[in-house]
Design an enzyme around this catalytic site. Structure first.
Site, PDB file in Angstrom:
ATOM      1  N   ASN A  19       0.805  -1.220   0.000  1.00  0.00           N
ATOM      2  CA  ASN A  19       0.000   0.000   0.000  1.00  0.00           C
ATOM      3  C   ASN A  19       0.844   1.278   0.000  1.00  0.00           C
ATOM      4  O   ASN A  19       0.387   2.319  -0.474  1.00  0.00           O
ATOM      5  CB  ASN A  19      -0.909  -0.022   1.249  1.00  0.00           C
ATOM      6  CG  ASN A  19      -1.502   1.329   1.555  1.00  0.00           C
ATOM      7  OD1 ASN A  19      -2.429   1.779   0.890  1.00  0.00           O
ATOM      8  ND2 ASN A  19      -0.952   2.018   2.567  1.00  0.00           N
ATOM      9  N   TYR A  53       3.059   9.742 -11.743  1.00  0.00           N
ATOM     10  CA  TYR A  53       2.232   8.870 -10.884  1.00  0.00           C
ATOM     11  C   TYR A  53       1.541   7.788 -11.713  1.00  0.00           C
ATOM     12  O   TYR A  53       1.547   6.614 -11.343  1.00  0.00           O
ATOM     13  CB  TYR A  53       1.213   9.748 -10.155  1.00  0.00           C
ATOM     14  CG  TYR A  53       0.361   9.032  -9.131  1.00  0.00           C
ATOM     15  CD1 TYR A  53       0.926   8.533  -7.955  1.00  0.00           C
ATOM     16  CD2 TYR A  53      -1.015   8.885  -9.311  1.00  0.00           C
ATOM     17  CE1 TYR A  53       0.141   7.896  -6.995  1.00  0.00           C
ATOM     18  CE2 TYR A  53      -1.804   8.257  -8.360  1.00  0.00           C
ATOM     19  CZ  TYR A  53      -1.222   7.763  -7.199  1.00  0.00           C
ATOM     20  OH  TYR A  53      -2.007   7.139  -6.258  1.00  0.00           O
TER      21      TYR A  53
HETATM   22  N1  NAP Z   1      -5.782   8.885  -1.356  1.00  0.00           N
HETATM   23  C1  NAP Z   1      -6.108   8.689  -2.616  1.00  0.00           C
HETATM   24  O1  NAP Z   1      -6.903   9.460  -3.197  1.00  0.00           O
HETATM   25  C2  NAP Z   1      -5.560   7.515  -3.365  1.00  0.00           C
HETATM   26  C3  NAP Z   1      -6.132   7.217  -4.605  1.00  0.00           C
HETATM   27  C4  NAP Z   1      -5.652   6.145  -5.337  1.00  0.00           C
HETATM   28  C5  NAP Z   1      -4.626   5.388  -4.830  1.00  0.00           C
HETATM   29  N2  NAP Z   1      -4.071   5.695  -3.617  1.00  0.00           N
HETATM   30  C6  NAP Z   1      -2.947   4.888  -3.160  1.00  0.00           C
HETATM   31  O2  NAP Z   1      -3.199   4.430  -1.848  1.00  0.00           O
HETATM   32  C7  NAP Z   1      -1.964   4.216  -1.179  1.00  0.00           C
HETATM   33  C8  NAP Z   1      -2.036   4.880   0.190  1.00  0.00           C
HETATM   34  O3  NAP Z   1      -2.238   6.269   0.000  1.00  0.00           O
HETATM   35  P1  NAP Z   1      -2.900   7.222   1.086  1.00  0.00           P
HETATM   36  O4  NAP Z   1      -3.924   8.028   0.397  1.00  0.00           O
HETATM   37  O5  NAP Z   1      -3.252   6.480   2.304  1.00  0.00           O
HETATM   38  O6  NAP Z   1      -1.649   8.187   1.355  1.00  0.00           O
HETATM   39  P2  NAP Z   1      -1.018   8.777   2.686  1.00  0.00           P
HETATM   40  O7  NAP Z   1      -2.075   9.124   3.668  1.00  0.00           O
HETATM   41  O8  NAP Z   1      -0.067   9.846   2.243  1.00  0.00           O
HETATM   42  O9  NAP Z   1      -0.207   7.535   3.251  1.00  0.00           O
HETATM   43  C9  NAP Z   1       0.855   7.018   2.510  1.00  0.00           C
HETATM   44  C10 NAP Z   1       1.559   5.966   3.346  1.00  0.00           C
HETATM   45  O10 NAP Z   1       2.689   5.484   2.593  1.00  0.00           O
HETATM   46  C11 NAP Z   1       3.848   5.629   3.382  1.00  0.00           C
HETATM   47  N3  NAP Z   1       5.024   5.861   2.571  1.00  0.00           N
HETATM   48  C12 NAP Z   1       5.281   6.883   1.693  1.00  0.00           C
HETATM   49  N4  NAP Z   1       6.514   6.775   1.192  1.00  0.00           N
HETATM   50  C13 NAP Z   1       7.065   5.668   1.766  1.00  0.00           C
HETATM   51  C14 NAP Z   1       8.331   5.049   1.686  1.00  0.00           C
HETATM   52  N5  NAP Z   1       9.302   5.521   0.890  1.00  0.00           N
HETATM   53  N6  NAP Z   1       8.558   3.932   2.423  1.00  0.00           N
HETATM   54  C15 NAP Z   1       7.599   3.442   3.226  1.00  0.00           C
HETATM   55  N7  NAP Z   1       6.377   3.987   3.353  1.00  0.00           N
HETATM   56  C16 NAP Z   1       6.126   5.103   2.644  1.00  0.00           C
HETATM   57  C17 NAP Z   1       3.558   6.792   4.322  1.00  0.00           C
HETATM   58  O11 NAP Z   1       4.311   6.690   5.512  1.00  0.00           O
HETATM   59  P3  NAP Z   1       5.668   7.453   5.863  1.00  0.00           P
HETATM   60  O12 NAP Z   1       5.556   8.835   5.312  1.00  0.00           O
HETATM   61  O13 NAP Z   1       5.671   7.378   7.360  1.00  0.00           O
HETATM   62  O14 NAP Z   1       6.752   6.654   5.253  1.00  0.00           O
HETATM   63  C18 NAP Z   1       2.092   6.538   4.650  1.00  0.00           C
HETATM   64  O15 NAP Z   1       1.974   5.572   5.671  1.00  0.00           O
HETATM   65  C19 NAP Z   1      -0.873   4.782  -2.089  1.00  0.00           C
HETATM   66  O16 NAP Z   1      -0.244   3.736  -2.779  1.00  0.00           O
HETATM   67  C20 NAP Z   1      -1.651   5.650  -3.055  1.00  0.00           C
HETATM   68  O17 NAP Z   1      -0.997   5.780  -4.295  1.00  0.00           O
HETATM   69  C21 NAP Z   1      -4.513   6.738  -2.881  1.00  0.00           C
END
Ligand code: NAP
Length: 269
Positions: free
Chosen positions: A88, A153
């Site tokens: 994730n 992205y």
């Molecule tokens: N929110 C949306 O609208 C959306 C839509 C489509 C897909 N997604 C996908 O859903 C997933 C989760 O996104 P989210 O919306 O929950 O984002 P978020 O709230 O920004 O959380 C992202 C998570 O990924 C971790 N992360 C980022 N870079 C990292 C690294 N280099 N190593 C390890 N962990 C890392 C962050 O933790 P740390 O910063 O502590 O490392 C955080 O726990 C992502 O893959 C995103 O592309 C999100």
């Protein structure tokens, strides 16, 4: 004991997934929570332990291969098996290619979104085969449809789709299921943290956020999809429609993609 690894578990969708799974499975669950922010991981771990789950907090930067392999090794050392790996962790980015001077951060984004998932999965494969387990991937609607401002992205998410669709077929004889999930716009801070054209945190979202799916609903759909070993979870009506519309009226999908952007970040003519 059901052993589940969640990357990107310190915030947003990953943290909510951990909490929901802990609430649902309680003492039967062992969670391995990975991300870079140890303090935030510890906070999520406390919430999950209150529901009875065992939790290993494993600070990890998934953009580093050795850290991904170390994460899997530590999970197996502690809990002796892996039943589910949820890839994730991810970062967002928003920039028109013509505004980007240095594409170095494109590579960084690919290391986190694609390679982080690939390295963790490769290391976990023998253990997932042994448990006839589950691989879950959090891709994005941007991994099904190319979106303006998302050359970086969308490329990472399309790459994830290709990698894991191929792996699904390879793993089928071993009883390992592969669930690819495609969230649309979910109400987290991901777009604020994502890269801008200069490779710095954007500090704002380029999308119209009204109508965003709640993080609770998104996590629930991923959780249920994983439990049922679904091939795919395409979220939102818009997501399902754009997939089919792309075949029938691709020009219309392009227009809808532009309409989803705020005016100040639309392609300039
Ligand atoms: N929110 C949306 O609208 C959306 C839509 C489509 C897909 N997604 C996908 O859903 C997933 C989760 O996104 P989210 O919306 O929950 O984002 P978020 O709230 O920004 O959380 C992202 C998570 O990924 C971790 N992360 C980022 N870079 C990292 C690294 N280099 N190593 C390890 N962990 C890392 C962050 O933790 P740390 O910063 O502590 O490392 C955080 O726990 C992502 O893959 C995103 O592309 C999100």
């Amino acid at each position: 004991m059901n052993v589940v690894i969640i990357t990107g578990a310190s915030d947003g969708i990953g943290a909510e997934l951990a909490r929901q799974m802990a609430q649902q499975e309680g003492t039967n669950l062992a969670l391995v929570l990975a991300a870079r922010s140890t303090d935030k991981l510890e906070q999520v771990a406390r919430q999950c332990r209150q529901s009875g789950a065992q939790v290993l907090v494993r600070p990890t930067d998934v953009g580093q291969e050795a850290e991904c392999r170390g994460l899997i090794a530590d999970a197996v050392n502690r809990f002796e098996r892996i039943d589910t790996l949820i890839n994730n962790a991810g970062m967002s980015a928003h920039a028109l290619l013509e505004d980007v001077l240095d594409m170095g951060w494109y590579e960084q984004l690919m290391r986190i979104n694609l390679w982080g998932s690939a390295w963790c999965t490769h290391a976990a494969l023998p253990h997932l085969k042994a448990s006839r387990g589950r691989i879950v991937v959090v891709s994005s609607l941007a991994g099904l449809v190319g979106l303006p401002g998302r050359t970086a992205y969308s490329a990472t998410k399309f790459a994830m789709t290709g990698f894991f669709e191929a792996l699904r077929i390879e793993m089928a004889p071993h009883g390992v299921s592969l669930t690819l999930t495609y969230p649309g716009v979910v109400a987290t801070d991901i777009r604020h943290r994502g890269f801008n054209a200069q490779g710095q945190p954007a500090g704002k979202s380029g999308l119209h956020e009204s109508g965003a799916m709640s993080v609770e609903e998104c996590a629930r759909l991923i959780r249920v999809g994983s439990q049922r070993r679904q091939r795919e979870v395409v979220m939102s009506f818009k997501g399902k429609m754009s997939r089919w519309m792309k075949l029938i009226a691709p020009g219309l999908v392009d227009q809808l993609a532009i309409a989803a952007l705020k005016e100040d970040v639309r392609p300039h003519g």
